[in-house]
Each structure stands twice: as structure tokens, then as C-alpha cells.
Design a protein around this motif. Structure first.
Motif, PDB file in Angstrom:
ATOM      1  N   ASP A  47       0.818  -1.223   0.000  1.00  0.00           N
ATOM      2  CA  ASP A  47       0.000   0.000   0.000  1.00  0.00           C
ATOM      3  C   ASP A  47       0.848   1.268   0.000  1.00  0.00           C
ATOM      4  N   LEU A  48       2.152   1.138   0.226  1.00  0.00           N
ATOM      5  CA  LEU A  48       3.050   2.289   0.285  1.00  0.00           C
ATOM      6  C   LEU A  48       3.996   2.259  -0.915  1.00  0.00           C
ATOM      7  N   PRO A  49       3.586   2.819  -2.053  1.00  0.00           N
ATOM      8  CA  PRO A  49       4.441   2.759  -3.245  1.00  0.00           C
ATOM      9  C   PRO A  49       5.728   3.563  -3.055  1.00  0.00           C
ATOM     10  N   GLY A  50       6.798   3.037  -3.582  1.00  0.00           N
ATOM     11  CA  GLY A  50       8.091   3.714  -3.509  1.00  0.00           C
ATOM     12  C   GLY A  50       8.823   3.503  -2.200  1.00  0.00           C
ATOM     13  N   LEU A  51       8.282   2.673  -1.329  1.00  0.00           N
ATOM     14  CA  LEU A  51       8.916   2.426  -0.044  1.00  0.00           C
ATOM     15  C   LEU A  51      10.150   1.548  -0.231  1.00  0.00           C
ATOM     16  N   GLN A  52      11.244   1.989   0.350  1.00  0.00           N
ATOM     17  CA  GLN A  52      12.471   1.190   0.342  1.00  0.00           C
ATOM     18  C   GLN A  52      12.851   0.956   1.805  1.00  0.00           C
ATOM     19  N   LEU A  53      12.687  -0.296   2.259  1.00  0.00           N
ATOM     20  CA  LEU A  53      12.894  -0.614   3.661  1.00  0.00           C
ATOM     21  C   LEU A  53      14.362  -0.618   4.052  1.00  0.00           C
ATOM     22  N   ILE A  54      15.187  -1.157   3.196  1.00  0.00           N
ATOM     23  CA  ILE A  54      16.605  -1.288   3.504  1.00  0.00           C
ATOM     24  C   ILE A  54      17.390  -0.543   2.428  1.00  0.00           C
ATOM     25  N   ALA A  55      18.157   0.457   2.838  1.00  0.00           N
ATOM     26  CA  ALA A  55      18.966   1.241   1.909  1.00  0.00           C
ATOM     27  C   ALA A  55      20.434   1.091   2.286  1.00  0.00           C
ATOM     28  N   PHE A  56      21.281   1.036   1.289  1.00  0.00           N
ATOM     29  CA  PHE A  56      22.717   0.872   1.506  1.00  0.00           C
ATOM     30  C   PHE A  56      23.448   2.108   1.016  1.00  0.00           C
ATOM     31  N   ASP A  57      24.247   2.683   1.896  1.00  0.00           N
ATOM     32  CA  ASP A  57      25.040   3.855   1.582  1.00  0.00           C
ATOM     33  C   ASP A  57      26.461   3.401   1.245  1.00  0.00           C
ATOM     34  N   PRO A  58      26.939   3.678   0.020  1.00  0.00           N
ATOM     35  CA  PRO A  58      28.278   3.212  -0.361  1.00  0.00           C
ATOM     36  C   PRO A  58      29.389   3.735   0.551  1.00  0.00           C
ATOM     37  N   VAL A  59      29.253   4.945   1.058  1.00  0.00           N
ATOM     38  CA  VAL A  59      30.273   5.508   1.944  1.00  0.00           C
ATOM     39  C   VAL A  59      30.316   4.730   3.261  1.00  0.00           C
ATOM     40  N   SER A  60      29.146   4.374   3.775  1.00  0.00           N
ATOM     41  CA  SER A  60      29.089   3.592   5.011  1.00  0.00           C
ATOM     42  C   SER A  60      29.677   2.198   4.812  1.00  0.00           C
ATOM     43  N   ILE A  61      29.386   1.600   3.687  1.00  0.00           N
ATOM     44  CA  ILE A  61      29.919   0.263   3.397  1.00  0.00           C
ATOM     45  C   ILE A  61      31.437   0.322   3.287  1.00  0.00           C
TER      46      ILE A  61
END
Length: 95
Positions: A47-61
Motif C-alpha cells: 500500500d506504500l508505493p516507492g517504499l524502500q525498507l533497507i537502503a545501503f550507503d556506499p560511503v558507510s559500506i
């Protein structure tokens, strides 16, 4: 083989193992996280379009990978220093 070379050999091994472990862990985490996020967004949270639950930041990785590699180097320094003080043949025999 001198004590400096023995120290370098053990230290490089610790750095390599730390880097390899953190890099493989990051790749697996990105793969699993992306799959889980896509599955949850398609089913439970559809029901929530465009929701991204898990995001990865390249700088953090990258920062995490470098931090784990540094910790692995520090953890390998004491055994490397001990091996450098010991007889090289004895040190390499157990490795």
C-alpha cells in the motif's frame, strides 16, 4: 627470513582475511537486504508505493570495510610480533 619479513607476512595475512571477510559480508548483506526489501515492499507494504525498507550507503559500506580491515590488522599485530621474535622456521611451521 628476517623478523621484519615474518611480521609483514603475518600482518598482511590478517589484513587480507579482514578485508575479504568484510567485503564478502557486505556483498551478501546487500544481496539479502535488497531481496528482503523488494519482497516486503511487494507484499506486506504494497500500500506504500516507492517504499524502500533497507537502503545501503556506499560511503558507510566502504567505511565499515576499512574499519574491519583495520581491526583485523590490530588483532593480527600481537601474533605477528610474537612470530617475529620467535624462530622463523618454528613460526611458519604452525601457520
Amino acid at each position: 627470513m628476517g623478523s621484519g619479513r615474518v611480521f609483514s607476512l603475518f600482518s598482511l595475512e590478517a589484513i587480507f582475511i579482514g578485508f575479504l571477510g568484510s567485503a564478502l559480508g557486505a556483498v551478501i548483506a546487500i544481496g539479502v537486504g535488497t531481496a528482503v526489501s523488494a519482497q516486503l515492499a511487494a507484499s506486506l507494504f504494497s500500500d506504500l508505493p516507492g517504499l524502500q525498507l533497507i537502503a545501503f550507503d556506499p560511503v558507510s559500506i566502504l567505511g565499515t570495510t576499512l574499519a574491519v580491515t583495520g581491526i583485523a590488522f590490530l588483532a593480527g599485530t600481537l601474533p605477528a610480533a610474537r612470530a617475529a621474535r620467535a624462530d622463523p622456521v618454528e613460526s611458519l611451521r604452525y601457520e
